[in-house]
Design a protein around this motif. Structure first.
Motif: not given
Length: 151
Positions: A22-26, A107-112, A124-130, A136-143
């Motif tokens: 899944m990480f590659d897709l995310i 940064f974006l993170g959701v519970t499991l 969670c996902v993170m990046d060195r850039k802002e 839609d991103d939040v809903n995608y990660l929750h899915s």
């Protein structure tokens, strides 16, 4: 008791296997460099599986005291989500030791949750850039978290 231990190990490998796929897709969908899954312990959060595209930011086995984590903020948030454009300037996270250590911005993170609805960790996902994460991103990660949680 031995059966419980075997089930935990089996579940861990299943989760690790599905999360890597899944990480590659995310990463592609959300345009981020790092994606990871954590497990909440009694006193700490531990990274079970991680993907780092360009540089190793979060390693498997990385562990932080629960009170000093972004995961605590995700888990205690009513929406089971935490997002920020820049962890280093966000009032909730800028003073955390891990923020100074990792030097991450977006940064974006959701519970499991397990099948009984109990929180066992975060995705969670993170990046060195802002990064500005949309609803839609939040809903995608929750899915995706729902799929990962199943495993």
């Amino acid at each position: 008791m031995a059966d419980d231990y075997e089930n935990e190990i089996t579940n861990y490998y299943s989760l690790k296997s599905v999360s890597r796929k899944m990480f590659d897709l995310i990463s592609k969908q959300l345009n981020v460099k790092t994606t990871y899954v954590t497990r909440k312990g009694k006193r700490a959060i531990t990274v079970l599986s991680s993907f780092n595209e360009d540089e190793e930011i979060i390693t498997e086995g990385y562990s932080v005291e629960y009170g000093e984590t972004y995961c605590r903020l995700i888990i205690t948030n009513e929406g089971s989500t935490m997002k920020t454009k820049n962890l280093m300037t966000d009032s909730r996270t800028r003073e955390l030791e891990v923020t100074g250590e990792l030097k991450i911005k977006g940064f974006l993170g959701v519970t499991l949750k397990d099948l009984k609805g109990n929180v066992f960790g975060t995705l969670c996902v993170m990046d060195r850039k802002e990064r500005e994460f949309s609803e839609d991103d939040v809903n995608y990660l929750h899915s995706i978290a729902g799929i990962v949680s199943y495993h």
